[in-house]
Design a protein around this motif. Structure first.
Motif, PDB file in Angstrom:
ATOM      1  N   ARG A   4       0.851  -1.208   0.000  1.00  0.00           N
ATOM      2  CA  ARG A   4       0.000   0.000   0.000  1.00  0.00           C
ATOM      3  C   ARG A   4       0.874   1.241   0.000  1.00  0.00           C
ATOM      4  O   ARG A   4       1.812   1.347   0.791  1.00  0.00           O
ATOM      5  N   PRO A   6       0.456   5.564  -0.115  1.00  0.00           N
ATOM      6  CA  PRO A   6      -0.468   6.705  -0.081  1.00  0.00           C
ATOM      7  C   PRO A   6      -0.126   7.742  -1.162  1.00  0.00           C
ATOM      8  O   PRO A   6       1.043   7.973  -1.473  1.00  0.00           O
ATOM      9  N   ARG A   8      -1.552  11.723  -2.338  1.00  0.00           N
ATOM     10  CA  ARG A   8      -2.437  12.884  -2.162  1.00  0.00           C
ATOM     11  C   ARG A   8      -2.688  13.478  -3.543  1.00  0.00           C
ATOM     12  O   ARG A   8      -1.766  13.615  -4.341  1.00  0.00           O
ATOM     13  N   ASP A  71      -8.033  14.667  -2.337  1.00  0.00           N
ATOM     14  CA  ASP A  71      -8.349  13.329  -1.836  1.00  0.00           C
ATOM     15  C   ASP A  71      -7.059  12.639  -1.402  1.00  0.00           C
ATOM     16  O   ASP A  71      -6.001  12.829  -2.009  1.00  0.00           O
ATOM     17  N   LEU A  73      -5.531   9.085  -1.378  1.00  0.00           N
ATOM     18  CA  LEU A  73      -5.750   7.802  -2.034  1.00  0.00           C
ATOM     19  C   LEU A  73      -4.718   6.787  -1.562  1.00  0.00           C
ATOM     20  O   LEU A  73      -3.672   7.155  -1.041  1.00  0.00           O
ATOM     21  N   THR A  74      -5.026   5.535  -1.794  1.00  0.00           N
ATOM     22  CA  THR A  74      -4.088   4.456  -1.535  1.00  0.00           C
ATOM     23  C   THR A  74      -3.962   3.638  -2.807  1.00  0.00           C
ATOM     24  O   THR A  74      -4.969   3.235  -3.392  1.00  0.00           O
ATOM     25  N   GLU A  76      -2.862   0.137  -4.089  1.00  0.00           N
ATOM     26  CA  GLU A  76      -2.556  -1.228  -3.677  1.00  0.00           C
ATOM     27  C   GLU A  76      -1.946  -1.964  -4.859  1.00  0.00           C
ATOM     28  O   GLU A  76      -2.457  -1.886  -5.981  1.00  0.00           O
ATOM     29  N   LEU A  94      -7.660   3.342  -4.263  1.00  0.00           N
ATOM     30  CA  LEU A  94      -8.802   3.464  -3.358  1.00  0.00           C
ATOM     31  C   LEU A  94      -8.826   4.821  -2.680  1.00  0.00           C
ATOM     32  O   LEU A  94      -7.788   5.434  -2.460  1.00  0.00           O
ATOM     33  N   ARG A  95     -10.026   5.247  -2.328  1.00  0.00           N
ATOM     34  CA  ARG A  95     -10.237   6.384  -1.429  1.00  0.00           C
ATOM     35  C   ARG A  95     -10.974   5.782  -0.236  1.00  0.00           C
ATOM     36  O   ARG A  95     -12.151   5.427  -0.340  1.00  0.00           O
ATOM     37  N   GLY A  96     -10.223   5.572   0.844  1.00  0.00           N
ATOM     38  CA  GLY A  96     -10.787   4.819   1.962  1.00  0.00           C
ATOM     39  C   GLY A  96     -11.019   3.391   1.511  1.00  0.00           C
ATOM     40  O   GLY A  96     -10.115   2.734   0.995  1.00  0.00           O
ATOM     41  N   ASP A  97     -12.252   2.908   1.671  1.00  0.00           N
ATOM     42  CA  ASP A  97     -12.607   1.557   1.231  1.00  0.00           C
ATOM     43  C   ASP A  97     -13.202   1.534  -0.174  1.00  0.00           C
ATOM     44  O   ASP A  97     -13.519   0.470  -0.702  1.00  0.00           O
ATOM     45  N   GLU A  98     -13.350   2.697  -0.772  1.00  0.00           N
ATOM     46  CA  GLU A  98     -13.995   2.837  -2.078  1.00  0.00           C
ATOM     47  C   GLU A  98     -12.975   2.634  -3.211  1.00  0.00           C
ATOM     48  O   GLU A  98     -11.989   3.359  -3.303  1.00  0.00           O
TER      49      GLU A  98
END
Length: 136
Positions: A4, A6, A8, A71, A73-74, A76, A94-98
């Protein structure tokens, strides 16, 4: 192993509508892959000194939802389908779990002449370690 990383979203990443321009997701994916490779102990600088580089051969991407300015984002990244000179790297943004984007990137190893070449044993071993730890 799911790596993962991150990201921005900056103003420069967005288009006139204020959403991430589609081509910029490729930059995000590249950062995620580069960080995963680095964290696996593979030095692309050392590879280059040996006349080898990783290159993207194919990208398949599904853009599911837009990301916006600021936002968090992550990215993966996983490694799978290790072959003689190539491997696949499934990725998600992803943005959070989305889930905003899903992609599969085929990576090949090229020699100094620009031809596909077998993965060196030490790099293969490090990638196999990632594969063995998949799902953690």
């Amino acid at each position: 192993m799911i790596h993962r990383h991150p990201i921005r979203v900056y103003y420069e990443d967005t288009d006139l509508a204020g959403i991430v321009y589609y081509a910029n997701y490729l930059r995000f994916l590249e950062r995620g892959r580069s960080e995963m490779v680095r964290d696996a102990g593979i030095s692309q600088v050392e590879m280059k000194a040996q006349g080898l580089v990783f290159a993207v051969r194919r990208v398949e991407a599904d853009y599911l939802k837009p990301a916006h300015f600021e936002d968090l984002l992550t990215v993966e990244t996983r490694c799978e389908a290790l072959k003689g000179a190539s491997f696949d790297m499934p990725q998600r943004v992803l943005r959070g779990d989305e889930v905003l984007l899903e992609a599969v990137v085929k990576v090949v190893v090229l020699n100094a002449a620009g031809r596909a070449t077998r993965l060196p044993a030490d790099i293969r071993a490090k990638l196999e370690t990632i594969l063995a730890n998949d799902g953690e």
